[in-house]
Scaffold this motif. Structure first.
Motif, mmCIF file in Angstrom:
data_model
loop_
_atom_site.group_PDB
_atom_site.id
_atom_site.type_symbol
_atom_site.label_atom_id
_atom_site.label_comp_id
_atom_site.label_asym_id
_atom_site.label_seq_id
_atom_site.Cartn_x
_atom_site.Cartn_y
_atom_site.Cartn_z
ATOM 1 N N ALA A 43 0.755 -1.167 0.129
ATOM 2 C CA ALA A 43 0.133 -0.546 -0.048
ATOM 3 C C ALA A 43 0.840 0.836 0.269
ATOM 4 O O ALA A 43 1.412 1.516 0.882
ATOM 5 C CB ALA A 43 -0.794 -0.112 1.372
ATOM 6 N N ASP A 68 1.038 -6.576 7.572
ATOM 7 C CA ASP A 68 1.021 -7.257 5.687
ATOM 8 C C ASP A 68 3.121 -7.466 5.875
ATOM 9 O O ASP A 68 3.726 -7.263 6.691
ATOM 10 C CB ASP A 68 0.984 -5.677 5.114
ATOM 11 C CG ASP A 68 1.221 -6.474 3.786
ATOM 12 O OD1 ASP A 68 0.000 -6.329 3.119
ATOM 13 O OD2 ASP A 68 2.277 -6.541 2.576
ATOM 14 N N ARG A 76 -0.309 -2.073 7.752
ATOM 15 C CA ARG A 76 -1.055 -1.605 7.461
ATOM 16 C C ARG A 76 -1.607 -0.491 7.705
ATOM 17 O O ARG A 76 -2.278 -0.801 8.721
ATOM 18 C CB ARG A 76 -1.488 -2.141 6.630
ATOM 19 C CG ARG A 76 -3.040 -1.632 6.151
ATOM 20 C CD ARG A 76 -2.941 -1.304 4.540
ATOM 21 N NE ARG A 76 -1.576 -2.303 3.475
ATOM 22 C CZ ARG A 76 -2.029 -3.160 3.112
ATOM 23 N NH1 ARG A 76 -3.263 -3.185 2.747
ATOM 24 N NH2 ARG A 76 -0.966 -3.948 1.863
ATOM 25 N N GLY A 92 -5.023 3.725 2.774
ATOM 26 C CA GLY A 92 -3.962 2.612 3.124
ATOM 27 C C GLY A 92 -2.849 3.061 2.719
ATOM 28 O O GLY A 92 -2.357 3.915 1.479
ATOM 29 N N ASP A 94 1.391 0.901 3.745
ATOM 30 C CA ASP A 94 2.594 0.058 4.536
ATOM 31 C C ASP A 94 3.624 1.888 5.226
ATOM 32 O O ASP A 94 4.135 2.349 4.389
ATOM 33 C CB ASP A 94 2.751 -0.481 4.248
ATOM 34 C CG ASP A 94 1.483 -1.733 3.609
ATOM 35 O OD1 ASP A 94 0.711 -1.548 4.218
ATOM 36 O OD2 ASP A 94 1.497 -2.467 2.479
#
Length: 155
Positions: A43, A68, A76, A92, A94
């Motif tokens: 993300a 993740d 995330r 989102g 990460d």
């Protein structure tokens, strides 16, 4: 061969509690999205939307959602972005754990302020066009009427 992504329950004593909401600003949000892209994390936010709206960003709330593992362990996070127009968008990103822990926590008063805004239906920011096709009318803003009614009552 089909790949199946397994979501493990991941616990860390300082991540994910109800009051564990971190804060950022436009500059930091841009850095976090750049870092996610540089590390090839899943993300990466909404870079195109960010470029178009960076100057309008007033505040950013960061909330851990889950782990993740692609390609390395990352967190995330949902980014709730408040714009000058009093609209909130979320998406989102990460974040590497080491980077996440450098973000300052919001106070309970700041969290309550954010919750007040988000309860009035902050729409999800759709994918940028280069990220893939829109799904199920993602460009429609189902909350626009609710937000307009709320603003009319408040002002």
């Amino acid at each position: 061969m089909t790949q199946i992504k397994v979501w493990h329950r991941w616990r860390h004593r300082s991540v994910g509690g109800p009051w564990d909401i971190r804060k950022a600003d436009a500059r930091l949000l841009g850095q976090l999205m750049d870092e996610a892209k540089e590390h090839h994390l899943s993300a990466v936010g909404r870079p195109g939307w960010f470029r178009d709206h960076e100057s309008e960003i007033v505040d950013v709330a960061v909330k851990f959602w889950g782990p993740d593992y692609s390609p390395v362990l990352s967190l995330r996070c949902h980014m709730a972005v408040l714009l000058r127009s009093d609209t909130v968008r979320w998406f989102g990103v990460d974040i590497l754990p080491s980077r996440y822990f450098t973000l300052k926590r919001m106070s309970q008063a700041e969290v309550r302020r954010w919750m007040g805004m988000l309860l009035y239906c902050a729409p999800h920011q759709p994918l940028d066009p280069e990220q893939g096709p829109a799904v199920l009318g993602a460009h429609d803003d189902p909350c626009a009427k609710t937000m307009a009614q709320h603003r009319a009552k408040v002002h």
